[in-house]
Write a protein that holds these residues in place. Structure first.
Motif, PDB file in Angstrom:
ATOM      1  N   HIS A 154     -19.474 -28.290  94.466  1.00 19.29           N
ATOM      2  CA  HIS A 154     -18.266 -28.792  93.795  1.00 19.29           C
ATOM      3  C   HIS A 154     -17.622 -27.626  93.056  1.00 19.29           C
ATOM      4  O   HIS A 154     -18.053 -27.253  91.959  1.00 19.29           O
ATOM      5  N   GLU A 207     -12.471 -35.901  95.092  1.00 21.93           N
ATOM      6  CA  GLU A 207     -13.285 -36.634  94.195  1.00 21.93           C
ATOM      7  C   GLU A 207     -12.492 -37.809  93.641  1.00 21.93           C
ATOM      8  O   GLU A 207     -11.550 -37.644  92.875  1.00 21.93           O
ATOM      9  N   HIS A 224     -13.505 -25.643  92.674  1.00 15.42           N
ATOM     10  CA  HIS A 224     -12.083 -25.699  93.034  1.00 15.42           C
ATOM     11  C   HIS A 224     -11.553 -24.289  93.256  1.00 15.42           C
ATOM     12  O   HIS A 224     -10.986 -23.671  92.355  1.00 15.42           O
ATOM     13  N   PHE A 247      -8.455 -32.442  93.658  1.00 11.09           N
ATOM     14  CA  PHE A 247      -8.448 -32.808  92.234  1.00 11.09           C
ATOM     15  C   PHE A 247      -7.073 -32.618  91.623  1.00 11.09           C
ATOM     16  O   PHE A 247      -6.089 -32.349  92.305  1.00 11.09           O
TER      17      PHE A 247
END
Ligand SMILES: [Zn+2]
Lengths: 102, 268
Positions: free
Chosen positions: B7, B106, B9, B34
Motif C-alpha cells: 500500500h 481503497e 501512493h 485514493f
C-alpha cells in the motif's frame, strides 16, 4: 512455517535498556505539552480534547494491560449509526461532545 | 531482505523514492486509488489518474526492478457526492482489463456517513459481480473503530469471501476483530499519527503473523516510503527470526495478492 505468534525475544531488562531513554523523552514531551496548555491564555481545561487526553493518561497507570488498545478505545466514537452528511474530511482525534455529525 | 510494500501512493512520490525502495529490497508494490489531497473537479480527472495508475507508474517502477500493481475505485473522501462518485465508478470497467489491476480499493468509509456507505456498498457489489479482490481503507482517529465495524458488517451482507478482503490501517483496537472475522489486516506505518514500527512489532507479538501485513501508505502527506524496511530493522533489533520477518513483509502479501493471477511478486 513461521511461528504464528512470535513472542518478543527480548528480556524485560533488555526492553527497558533498549527503549527507556526514548520513552523518557516522550514523557517529557507530554509534560511540556501540558505545561504549555496551562501557560496559554484561555480556558484550556474545558477543551474536550484535553479532557480526553487526561482520561487517557489515567489509563496508562491503572495497573491493567493493553493500554494502547484502551487508550484508542477511550478516544473512539462510541456511536454506531451512520451520520446524515460528512461534516468535512478531517477528524480531531477524539469524539467532539456535540457528536460525530456536527 | 526482499519485501513487498502492498500500500503506497507512488503518484505522489519521486523517482528517487523508487530508487531508495529498490535499494532497500522492495520487489513489488500495490497502489490503491485514493484522495489526492484535493477534490477532482470532474470524472475526467479520475480517468487521467487511472491512466497514471495503470500505465505511467508500472513503467516508472520497472526502471528500478519493482513490479507495480494497482487497485481502482473512488475513495471515500470523495464519495459524499454519490452522483459524481457513480460517474467515476462507471470508468472502472474499462480499466479492469489492464493486466496490473488487482481489484477494487481503497474503498471504505471516512466520516461514516450515509453517502459514503451507499458508495461503499456499490463498490462491494461491483467487486462481487466481477470477482475482484478488495482493499479497504478504514477511517482515521476517533472514527476508525466505528467505521471498521460498519465496513465489516457491510461486507458480511455480501457474498464476498473475507479471505479475499484486506482491511487496512488496523490498530490495537481493531486488529483482533478484523482477524477474528476472517479478513486480512494491514498495519500502516505512518511516522506520527499512525502505527510506528515499534507498535507494529508489538501487534505482531500480540496477534501473530497470520493474515497480517504492514505497509507504508506513503503519499503526498507526512509519510515514509521506507517504513516497511524500517519495521524490518525494528524486528531484527528485537531478535525476531528471519522467518517471522519474511512472513509479515513478504510471504503474507504474496499469499493474499497471489489470489489474483495478475500479481507478480518479483524475484523474491
Ligand atoms: Zn492509502
Amino acid at each position: 512455517m513461521s511461528e504464528s505468534r512470535p513472542n518478543n525475544p527480548m528480556s524485560r531488562t533488555s526492553v527497558i535498556d533498549e527503549y527507556f531513554l526514548d520513552h523518557r523523552a516522550k514523557l517529557l514531551d507530554i509534560a511540556a505539552f501540558l505545561d504549555r496548555v496551562d501557560r496559554a491564555p484561555g480556558d484550556a481545561a474545558e477543551d474536550f480534547r484535553m479532557r480526553a487526553f487526561r482520561n487517557a493518561l489515567a489509563l496508562l497507570d491503572d495497573g491493567s494491560s493493553e493500554r494502547a488498545r484502551r487508550v484508542l478505545e477511550s478516544m473512539s466514537d462510541q456511536t454506531t449509526e451512520l451520520i446524515d452528511v460528512a461534516p468535512g474530511k478531517g477528524a480531531c482525534g477524539t469524539p467532539p461532545p456535540e457528536g460525530p455529525g456536527a | 531482505m526482499s519485501y513487498i510494500d502492498p500500500h503506497i501512493h507512488m503518484v505522489s512520490r519521486t523517482t528517487d523514492d523508487y530508487r531508495r525502495m529498490a535499494l532497500s529490497g522492495c520487489v513489488a508494490i500495490t497502489e490503491p486509488a485514493f484522495w489526492a489531497g484535493y477534490d477532482r473537479s470532474s470524472p475526467q480527472g479520475f480517468y487521467d489518474y487511472f491512466q497514471q495508475l495503470t500505465h505511467t507508474e508500472p513503467a516508472r517502477a520497472a526502471q528500478y526492478g519493482i513490479n507495480h500493481h494497482c487497485w481502482l475505485c473512488i475513495n471515500p473522501k470523495e464519495a459524499e457526492d454519490p452522483g459524481f462518485a457513480r460517474e467515476v465508478m462507471a470508468l472502472i470497467p474499462e480499466f479492469l482489463a489492464c493486466d496490473t489491476v488487482l481489484g477494487i480499493g481503497e474503498i471504505g468509509l471516512n466520516k461514516n456517513s450515509k453517502n459514503e456507505m451507499a458508495i461503499l456498498e456499490e463498490h462491494l457489489a461491483f467487486a462481487q459481480q466481477h470477482d475482484q479482490l478488495v482493499l479497504v481503507h478504514t477511517p482515521h482517529l476517533e472514527d476508525k473503530r466505528k467505521g471498521t465495524f460498519l465496513i465489516m458488517d457491510a461486507i458480511a451482507n455480501t457474498t464476498l469471501n473475507p479471505g479475499r478482503v484486506l482491511i487496512d490501517h488496523v490498530e490495537e483496537h481493531t486488529v483482533r476483530d478484523v482477524l477474528d472475522r476472517g479478513f486480512w489486516a494491514g498495519m500502516t506505518l505512518y511516522p506520527e499519527t499512525k502505527c510506528t514500527p515499534q507498535r507494529a512489532a508489538d501487534i505482531i507479538e500480540m496477534h501473530g503473523t497470520e493474515r497480517l501485513w504492514m505497509n507504508s501508505a506513503g503519499d503526498w502527506g507526512d509519510s515514509d516510503p521506507l517504513a516497511v524496511p524500517k519495521a524490518i530493522v525494528e524486528m531484527r533489533r528485537r531478535g525476531h527470526s528471519a522467518e517471522t520477518i519474511r512472513q509479515a513483509t513478504l510471504e503474507n502479501p504474496k499469499t493474499f495478492l497471489g489470489q489474483s493471477p495478475r500479481f507478480k511478486p518479483g524475484d523474491a
